[in-house]
Enzyme design. Structure first.
Site, PDB file in Angstrom:
ATOM      1  N   LYS A   1      11.368  10.122  -2.349  1.00 47.07           N
ATOM      2  CA  LYS A   1      12.497   9.303  -2.789  1.00 47.07           C
ATOM      3  C   LYS A   1      13.822  10.000  -2.513  1.00 47.07           C
ATOM      4  O   LYS A   1      14.806   9.348  -2.122  1.00 47.07           O
ATOM      5  CB  LYS A   1      12.355   8.994  -4.281  1.00 47.07           C
ATOM      6  CG  LYS A   1      11.152   8.095  -4.599  1.00 47.07           C
ATOM      7  CD  LYS A   1      10.988   7.843  -6.086  1.00 47.07           C
ATOM      8  CE  LYS A   1       9.775   6.959  -6.357  1.00 47.07           C
ATOM      9  NZ  LYS A   1       9.578   6.681  -7.791  1.00 47.07           N
TER      10      LYS A   1
ATOM     11  N   THR B   1       0.845  -1.197   0.000  1.00 47.44           N
ATOM     12  CA  THR B   1       0.000   0.000   0.000  1.00 47.44           C
ATOM     13  C   THR B   1       0.881   1.249   0.000  1.00 47.44           C
ATOM     14  O   THR B   1       2.107   1.165   0.057  1.00 47.44           O
ATOM     15  CB  THR B   1      -0.903   0.036   1.242  1.00 47.44           C
ATOM     16  OG1 THR B   1      -0.111   0.349   2.402  1.00 47.44           O
ATOM     17  CG2 THR B   1      -1.597  -1.294   1.451  1.00 47.44           C
TER      18      THR B   1
ATOM     19  N   GLU C   1      13.698  -1.978  -1.210  1.00 47.45           N
ATOM     20  CA  GLU C   1      14.330  -1.629  -2.483  1.00 47.45           C
ATOM     21  C   GLU C   1      13.369  -0.918  -3.431  1.00 47.45           C
ATOM     22  O   GLU C   1      13.730   0.028  -4.126  1.00 47.45           O
ATOM     23  CB  GLU C   1      14.867  -2.904  -3.147  1.00 47.45           C
ATOM     24  CG  GLU C   1      15.623  -2.669  -4.439  1.00 47.45           C
ATOM     25  CD  GLU C   1      16.975  -1.986  -4.202  1.00 47.45           C
ATOM     26  OE1 GLU C   1      17.077  -0.773  -4.482  1.00 47.45           O
ATOM     27  OE2 GLU C   1      17.899  -2.666  -3.727  1.00 47.45           O
TER      28      GLU C   1
ATOM     29  N   ASP D   1       6.037  12.685  -4.514  1.00 45.97           N
ATOM     30  CA  ASP D   1       6.565  11.322  -4.609  1.00 45.97           C
ATOM     31  C   ASP D   1       8.072  11.338  -4.852  1.00 45.97           C
ATOM     32  O   ASP D   1       8.827  10.582  -4.226  1.00 45.97           O
ATOM     33  CB  ASP D   1       5.858  10.590  -5.746  1.00 45.97           C
ATOM     34  CG  ASP D   1       6.297   9.138  -5.859  1.00 45.97           C
ATOM     35  OD1 ASP D   1       6.004   8.355  -4.934  1.00 45.97           O
ATOM     36  OD2 ASP D   1       6.952   8.785  -6.863  1.00 45.97           O
TER      37      ASP D   1
ATOM     38  N   GLY E   1       5.406   1.006 -13.224  1.00 50.18           N
ATOM     39  CA  GLY E   1       4.602  -0.105 -13.716  1.00 50.18           C
ATOM     40  C   GLY E   1       4.493  -1.204 -12.679  1.00 50.18           C
ATOM     41  O   GLY E   1       5.421  -1.445 -11.891  1.00 50.18           O
TER      42      GLY E   1
END
Length: 927
Positions: free
Chosen positions: A787, A660, A711, A783, A904
């Site tokens: 990262k 999630t 990862e 997002d 993807g």
């Protein structure tokens, strides 16, 4: 030489009671005036034993006269099977050595008439020159006999019906096996025995008590009956066969520890005497029963029939002793607890001894002692699977290469229901006799010490005892050391209940470095705490005390590590959305290959969404998980879900996979890791959330053997995190990390070329499924910022999201749009600004790229829209590829670049799957 039909005066052998003379006697000894040759072979010069004869005339003084079959008299001097014809048969020595094979058949092997026939067939098919067969009572009969004793002594009248049941069981079995004179003879003996038992039980009923010898006499009748029946069945095939009441042969001395010690010297004499009157190549002997030196009936106690076989094997110097049972051999662990347990081809005497002591279903340790003396192998075989070769217990040669090449640990065993007692105090150090006082108190209450461990500082001694004895031991110790406790010389006598012992056994452990390290590493990786350790200098076993609830989990963990059995993971999948569903399908497709080629068994025990969850005790059928979740799903409850997946003690390792993007789910990671649950996730919320929570999580991860893999949080399936860690762990220093780490934004700017408007490209990406349902979630840059924070923290920087300047691609007026549809409808109004930036870049021979940057030198990070020359690696991307450039002290002039698909469901799920396999490798799967 002449054929005669004489009459001779004979006397019953000393071990035959004249009162028992009936129609047939077991044997008789005939004194001869000259050497006797029977059917052309010299039998004896002075005497002969006949196995059976009919009484014809009564005589006084215990003498009778009988008629004997035809025979030839000859004065020819000869020997019969090594026995001199110059001596009386009373002094015949039993042949010993490798011509003998000894078999032992347990109660299940002779449990009914068909099984007795099967046993007879095994005996007949054994091509050994001589055979001695030890049999137990029929299955459950010994328990029935002890039940008789209990009922009679408690004055329960039902002992009579219970005795009738014993009679009926043997009567029906005999009628199915025997006929004619054999049946009549056996039933006569059986009814006589039952009549005598009834009288004895009546006496016990009246007295309300029975001596141990009375009880042993009653309990041993089952062996008498099974031995007689088996001997009749073998004789029906035409083979010579005698049955032996081992109370006439085996002499044992009772000890104070409810055990017996064989008197080998006296037993050997009695065996010679018995054999001199019972010449036979096949002997069926009773197991379990024996006599004291005073000829009082007794038993060999626990596993007595195995002990009987070992003693007889030693007395005969047999070639081997075969123990027939209902399993294929000795397992490396209890197969009821470890599905992957294997049959061991060989065990040394010491290994079998150690494993049996620690509760493995092998042999009682004392069974091994008689055969060890003469290096007689013991073979464990399955009567119900004759094709299985079984396990050989023997003394291996010193240069046994086969043993060297195999695992140094032969097996594992568990003893449950123990308590640990810890006696601790500074006053113990250097005081002679403290240990003696401790264990003297234990001895006084009759408790059994299973294991002892003492610190070299002599500050404490701890030992394990059966839990049922711990209260008595604790009270005895407190009484014995009351003064020391009051004076403070002893600080405590602590009882730690609910313990189990795990023992690793192997003769090659002593010569193999790292065995203990591997053992404790396997336990640590399964998150199992060791409370005490014991290892002898011989290193035949390493023993650890653990919590009882961890025993099966520990057994599976260490067995998997040493025997390369399947590394099994209990898995829970959280979030069966696009990524979670793709992962489940990948697991389904690859499960068979992982089991077959890599010994990895991934068991999905739970799948949960926000509303519905599906649970299983053995593993969900992943070919039907969608259907099962829909039809059998229950209301989602994260606590129940976690308990189901982690509470399965048959699988030592648990992993929860969070697919999630929910911060509420991520808030559970710390508690899961603390409980020993591994965590794998693409969810960025935990690692980019509040700094203090992140540091707490990572600190816990470093201090424990519980793994946390993420990862897929940065590069989906790309090895971004592992590459960064590899650089840091090898001593490199990070200077700068720069990259396009959003597949969505990579696609947008790779296609934002020519005359195309930005809103047109966004609409195309949304239609293709490359964006979130609301594209603002991608265009906001949040997002990418998460990262960047993850990469910065991995590099050692302590940054929060609030510290990061982020270039949002969502026009300020559109941030408040009520829906994604409204946003998409209004977005074309703001195309001009980005079109202008693109034109300026193109005029300079550059392209626009949306990047995240970690500036480790200046300890900061940014998310921005930057321009790059067309020959730059960032300018040459296609589709939704990601690219990350690591500039370090080693890669300063030419950055290390990782490039590939970064978005993807397939690649993200593949990244998660890769983390799952990495976890399996860490837990012991072959890499």
């Amino acid at each position: 030489m002449a054929t005669l039909k004489p009459s001779f005066t004979v006397s019953p052998p000393p071990n035959i009671n004249p009162i028992g003379f009936g129609c047939f006697l077991p044997q008789c000894l005939v004194r001869l005036p000259k050497p006797l040759c029977f059917r052309g072979r010299v039998i004896s010069t002075t005497s002969i034993v006949f196995p059976k004869f009919r009484r014809t005339i009564g005589g006084g003084g215990g003498l009778i006269r009988c008629e004997l079959p035809d025979f030839h008299l000859s004065a020819t001097a000869s020997t019969v099977e090594g026995v001199s014809t110059e001596n009386s048969l009373d002094q015949v020595q039993i042949p010993k050595g490798e011509m003998w094979s000894v078999h032992k058949f347990g109660g299940t092997c002779v449990g009914n008439s068909q099984r007795i026939r099967n046993v007879a067939e095994v005996i007949i098919n054994d091509n050994s020159e001589r055979k001695l067969v030890v049999v137990s009572a029929m299955s459950k009969v010994t328990d029935m006999m002890y039940d008789l004793l209990r009922k009679a002594q408690s004055r329960d009248d039902s002992y009579l019906s219970a005795l009738e049941a014993v009679l009926e069981k043997h009567r029906l079995t005999a009628r199915d096996l025997l006929d004619g004179d054999d049946l009549a003879s056996f039933l006569s003996h059986l009814h006589n025995d039952i009549s005598n038992l009834k009288a004895m039980l009546r006496a016990m009923y009246i007295a309300g008590h029975a001596s141990e010898s009375f009880s042993d006499f009653v309990a041993g009748h089952g062996e008498l009956w099974s031995a007689q029946m088996l001997s009749y069945v073998v004789r029906k095939t035409g083979l010579e066969c005698k049955w032996m009441d081992t109370r006439d042969v085996l002499i044992v001395n009772p000890t104070s520890s409810n055990q017996v010690d064989p008197d080998f010297g006296e037993s050997e004499k009695r065996l010679e005497k018995w054999f001199s009157r019972n010449l036979s190549k096949i002997i069926i002997a009773t197991g379990f029963i024996a006599s004291t030196p005073q000829n009082i009936p007794t038993t060999l106690k626990r596993d007595g029939s195995d002990f009987s076989a070992a003693i007889m094997g030693a007395l005969l110097r047999a070639r081997k002793v075969t123990i027939w049972t209902d399993v294929d051999g000795v397992y490396s662990a209890d197969p009821r607890k470890v599905n992957e347990a294997v049959i061991l081809k060989t065990l040394s005497y010491q290994e079998a001894w150690e494993m049996s002591y620690f509760g493995a279903n092998v042999l009682h340790p004392r069974t091994i002692i008689p055969v060890m003396r003469y290096n007689i192998p013991i073979v464990i075989r399955n009567i119900f699977n004759l094709s299985a070769p079984g396990t050989i217990i023997c003394q291996p040669p010193e240069d046994d290469c086969d043993l060297i090449l195999t695992t140094p640990v032969k097996g594992f065993a568990i003893i449950d229901n123990l308590a640990l007692i810890n006696v601790e105090g500074t006053g113990m150090a250097g005081v002679p006799g403290t240990a003696s006082d401790i264990f003297g108190a234990v001895k006084d209450v009759g408790a059994n010490v299973i294991m002892i461990s003492q610190a070299s500082s002599e500050h404490s001694v701890c030992f394990a005892v059966p839990e049922k004895e711990v209260n008595a031991v604790s009270e005895a110790l407190r009484s014995r050391f009351s003064e020391a406790l009051q004076a403070g010389r002893l600080s405590q006598i602590e009882v730690i209940p609910n313990c189990s012992i795990l023992a690793a056994v192997g003769q090659k452990m002593a010569s193999t470095p790292g065995v203990s390290c591997t053992l404790f590493s396997a336990l640590a990786k399964a998150n199992i705490n060791v409370r005490a350790i014991s290892q002898g200098c011989s290193e035949y076993n390493v023993t650890v005390v653990i919590k009882r609830e961890d025993s099966v989990k520990a057994l599976r963990a260490v067995h998997s590590r040493f025997f390369l059995s399947r590394t099994t993971l209990a898995m829970g999948i959280i979030g069966p959305g696009l990524i979670g569903a793709t992962l489940l399908d990948q697991l389904r497709d690859q499960a068979g290959v992982l089991k077959q080629e890599f010994n990895i068994d991934l068991r999905v025990l739970g799948i949960t969404g926000s509303k519905t969850m599906l649970l299983s005790d053995i593993g969900i059928d992943l070919s039907r998980w969608r259907e099962l979740l829909s039809e059998k799903g229950t209301e989602a409850n994260m606590d129940k879900f976690t308990q189901q997946v982690h509470g399965n003690h048959f699988i030592p390792n648990t992993v929860l996979v969070d697919c999630t993007a929910d911060s509420a789910i991520a808030s559970n990671y710390y508690d899961w890791l603390r409980k020993g649950i591994h965590v794998i996730t693409p969810n960025k919320k935990a690692n980019s959330g509040p700094l203090d929570q992140y540091l707490k999580l990572r600190d816990l991860q470093r201090k424990s053997y519980t793994h946390y893999f993420y990862e897929a949080t940065v590069g989906a399936g790309l090895p971004i995190i592992s590459t960064l860690r590899g650089l840091l762990e090898t001593g490199d220093k990070i200077l700068r990390i720069e990259g396009i780490c959003s597949g969505t934004l990579s696609y947008l700017f790779n296609n934002f070329v020519g005359d195309r408007s930005f809103s047109e490209v966004v609409a195309e990406a949304k239609k293709a499924g490359f964006t979130e349902p609301d594209p603002r979630d991608d265009l906001s840059g949040t997002d990418v910022a998460r990262k960047v924070i993850i990469l910065a923290r991995e590099s050692g920087l302590r940054l929060d999201l609030a510290d990061l300047p982020v270039r949002s691609l969502v026009p300020e007026p559109l941030k408040g749009c009520a829906s994604a549809e409204e946003f998409m409808a209004k977005l074309p109004q703001y195309d001009e600004d980005l079109a202008k930036e693109r034109l300026e870049a193109e005029n300079s021979g550059e392209v626009l790229r949306y990047v995240g940057v970690v500036d480790a030198v200046n300890e900061k990070g940014t998310v921005e829209l930057r321009r790059y020359k067309k020959d730059h690696p960032f300018a040459q991307l296609a589709g939704s590829d990601n690219i990350i450039a690591f500039t370090t002290t080693r890669y300063k002039d030419h950055p290390l670049i990782v490039r590939g698909p970064g978005a993807g469901a397939q690649v993200t799920a593949g990244g998660i799957f890769s983390d799952i396999l990495r976890l399996a490798s860490y837990l012991g799967a072959p890499s």
